[in-house]
Design an enzyme around this catalytic site. Sequence first.
Site, PDB file in Angstrom:
ATOM      1  N   ARG A  39       0.126  -8.269  13.481  1.00  0.00           N
ATOM      2  CA  ARG A  39      -0.361  -7.152  12.672  1.00  0.00           C
ATOM      3  C   ARG A  39      -1.400  -7.615  11.657  1.00  0.00           C
ATOM      4  O   ARG A  39      -2.359  -6.915  11.372  1.00  0.00           O
ATOM      5  CB  ARG A  39       0.815  -6.437  11.975  1.00  0.00           C
ATOM      6  CG  ARG A  39       1.441  -5.417  12.909  1.00  0.00           C
ATOM      7  CD  ARG A  39       2.781  -4.859  12.533  1.00  0.00           C
ATOM      8  NE  ARG A  39       3.126  -4.725  11.147  1.00  0.00           N
ATOM      9  CZ  ARG A  39       2.897  -3.638  10.401  1.00  0.00           C
ATOM     10  NH1 ARG A  39       2.274  -2.623  10.904  1.00  0.00           N
ATOM     11  NH2 ARG A  39       3.308  -3.603   9.166  1.00  0.00           N
ATOM     12  N   ARG A  81      10.488  -7.451   4.730  1.00  0.00           N
ATOM     13  CA  ARG A  81      10.672  -5.998   4.733  1.00  0.00           C
ATOM     14  C   ARG A  81      11.323  -5.530   6.035  1.00  0.00           C
ATOM     15  O   ARG A  81      12.170  -4.635   6.030  1.00  0.00           O
ATOM     16  CB  ARG A  81       9.307  -5.327   4.558  1.00  0.00           C
ATOM     17  CG  ARG A  81       9.369  -3.830   4.416  1.00  0.00           C
ATOM     18  CD  ARG A  81       8.003  -3.260   4.165  1.00  0.00           C
ATOM     19  NE  ARG A  81       7.139  -3.380   5.333  1.00  0.00           N
ATOM     20  CZ  ARG A  81       5.850  -3.063   5.340  1.00  0.00           C
ATOM     21  NH1 ARG A  81       5.252  -2.648   4.238  1.00  0.00           N
ATOM     22  NH2 ARG A  81       5.127  -3.174   6.440  1.00  0.00           N
ATOM     23  N   ARG A 100      -8.226   3.055  10.073  1.00  0.00           N
ATOM     24  CA  ARG A 100      -7.773   1.705  10.370  1.00  0.00           C
ATOM     25  C   ARG A 100      -8.882   0.878  11.011  1.00  0.00           C
ATOM     26  O   ARG A 100      -8.708  -0.294  11.256  1.00  0.00           O
ATOM     27  CB  ARG A 100      -6.605   1.845  11.349  1.00  0.00           C
ATOM     28  CG  ARG A 100      -5.616   0.727  11.427  1.00  0.00           C
ATOM     29  CD  ARG A 100      -4.786   0.609  10.185  1.00  0.00           C
ATOM     30  NE  ARG A 100      -3.543  -0.088  10.437  1.00  0.00           N
ATOM     31  CZ  ARG A 100      -2.355   0.352  10.060  1.00  0.00           C
ATOM     32  NH1 ARG A 100      -2.253   1.488   9.419  1.00  0.00           N
ATOM     33  NH2 ARG A 100      -1.280  -0.357  10.314  1.00  0.00           N
ATOM     34  N   LYS A 132       0.828  -1.225   0.000  1.00  0.00           N
ATOM     35  CA  LYS A 132       0.000   0.000   0.000  1.00  0.00           C
ATOM     36  C   LYS A 132       0.852   1.261   0.000  1.00  0.00           C
ATOM     37  O   LYS A 132       0.573   2.195  -0.707  1.00  0.00           O
ATOM     38  CB  LYS A 132      -0.840   0.093   1.284  1.00  0.00           C
ATOM     39  CG  LYS A 132      -2.026  -0.757   1.391  1.00  0.00           C
ATOM     40  CD  LYS A 132      -2.874  -0.328   2.592  1.00  0.00           C
ATOM     41  CE  LYS A 132      -2.153  -0.265   3.931  1.00  0.00           C
ATOM     42  NZ  LYS A 132      -1.589  -1.496   4.427  1.00  0.00           N
ATOM     43  N   ARG A 185      12.855  -2.363  10.573  1.00  0.00           N
ATOM     44  CA  ARG A 185      11.671  -1.905  11.303  1.00  0.00           C
ATOM     45  C   ARG A 185      11.442  -2.776  12.531  1.00  0.00           C
ATOM     46  O   ARG A 185      11.194  -3.963  12.425  1.00  0.00           O
ATOM     47  CB  ARG A 185      10.434  -1.944  10.397  1.00  0.00           C
ATOM     48  CG  ARG A 185      10.243  -0.688   9.597  1.00  0.00           C
ATOM     49  CD  ARG A 185       9.066  -0.790   8.662  1.00  0.00           C
ATOM     50  NE  ARG A 185       7.810  -1.020   9.366  1.00  0.00           N
ATOM     51  CZ  ARG A 185       6.629  -0.652   8.872  1.00  0.00           C
ATOM     52  NH1 ARG A 185       6.560  -0.012   7.729  1.00  0.00           N
ATOM     53  NH2 ARG A 185       5.529  -0.918   9.524  1.00  0.00           N
TER      54      ARG A 185
HETATM   55  P1  AMP Z   1       1.755   1.182   9.080  1.00  0.00           P
HETATM   56  O1  AMP Z   1       3.003   1.900   8.739  1.00  0.00           O
HETATM   57  O2  AMP Z   1       0.529   1.785   8.437  1.00  0.00           O
HETATM   58  O3  AMP Z   1       1.847  -0.289   8.818  1.00  0.00           O
HETATM   59  O4  AMP Z   1       1.525   1.348  10.649  1.00  0.00           O
HETATM   60  C1  AMP Z   1       2.463   0.892  11.584  1.00  0.00           C
HETATM   61  C2  AMP Z   1       1.840   0.905  12.968  1.00  0.00           C
HETATM   62  O5  AMP Z   1       1.437   2.231  13.301  1.00  0.00           O
HETATM   63  C3  AMP Z   1       0.583   0.076  13.119  1.00  0.00           C
HETATM   64  O6  AMP Z   1       0.872  -1.273  13.390  1.00  0.00           O
HETATM   65  C4  AMP Z   1      -0.088   0.771  14.299  1.00  0.00           C
HETATM   66  O7  AMP Z   1       0.526   0.425  15.513  1.00  0.00           O
HETATM   67  C5  AMP Z   1       0.223   2.227  14.035  1.00  0.00           C
HETATM   68  N1  AMP Z   1      -0.825   2.884  13.214  1.00  0.00           N
HETATM   69  C6  AMP Z   1      -0.663   3.420  11.964  1.00  0.00           C
HETATM   70  N2  AMP Z   1      -1.807   3.966  11.538  1.00  0.00           N
HETATM   71  C7  AMP Z   1      -2.719   3.780  12.525  1.00  0.00           C
HETATM   72  C8  AMP Z   1      -4.092   4.114  12.679  1.00  0.00           C
HETATM   73  N3  AMP Z   1      -4.775   4.743  11.708  1.00  0.00           N
HETATM   74  N4  AMP Z   1      -4.692   3.771  13.845  1.00  0.00           N
HETATM   75  C9  AMP Z   1      -4.035   3.140  14.820  1.00  0.00           C
HETATM   76  N5  AMP Z   1      -2.747   2.791  14.738  1.00  0.00           N
HETATM   77  C10 AMP Z   1      -2.082   3.100  13.604  1.00  0.00           C
END
Ligand code: AMP
Length: 191
Positions: free
Chosen positions: A147, A130, A91, A15, A136
């Site tokens: 996740r 990744r 989310r 994404k 990360r």
């Molecule tokens: P991402 O980079 O989108 O995969 O997000 C990494 C982490 O950030 C997720 O596993 C959540 O812990 C947190 N996170 C990102 N976006 C959100 C959101 N909209 N609501 C809650 N947690 C978020």
Amino acid sequence: MRKFIVMLGPPGAGKGTQAKRLSETLGIPHISTGDLLRAMKTLDTPLAQKVQVIMARGDLVDDETTVEIAQDRLLEKDCQEAGAILDGFPRNLVQAESLKQWLGEQKAKIDIALLVDLPRDVAVQRIVGRAKQEGRADDSQEVAAKRYEVYMAETAPLIPYYEAADLLKTVDGNRSMDAVTSDLLTAIQGL
Ligand code: AMP
């Protein structure tokens, strides 16, 4: 005309990469709440520390914090002018409803929700790969599985939600990045 595009899909579906490509092609800012939250790491505040612990576990950060961070970013000039490609936000249904209402107050709306779909095994494999490349901390094998679970429980309900609103377009994410980008651009055409 500003456009608000929601990107959906399991972690590992690409994404973020796709959102960046669409952002460059369409001239619409790419807004990733994951990036915005990771950027908080440099802050030495109790909230920043709490967010880091939650992210490292693979859980979701609370809606109040996330919604506030997203809204603050969306109020900046570039988004006010061109809209946003939202990556990782909303989310869950609470965030989706809150976004809908907030955009409505700004005389704006979600124009399309793009689902980049991927089977579970491929998704988990990709997240772990990744993590190794990017270092990360939130992406070990265990956290990757977590996740994915959180995605299924919290975020996947947004698929029927946007479908019911006649906003959903699905593309198969289990192909080359170029093929996925091309399908996404076709889906957006004519908006
Ligand atoms: P991402 O980079 O989108 O995969 O997000 C990494 C982490 O950030 C997720 O596993 C959540 O812990 C947190 N996170 C990102 N976006 C959100 C959101 N909209 N609501 C809650 N947690 C978020």
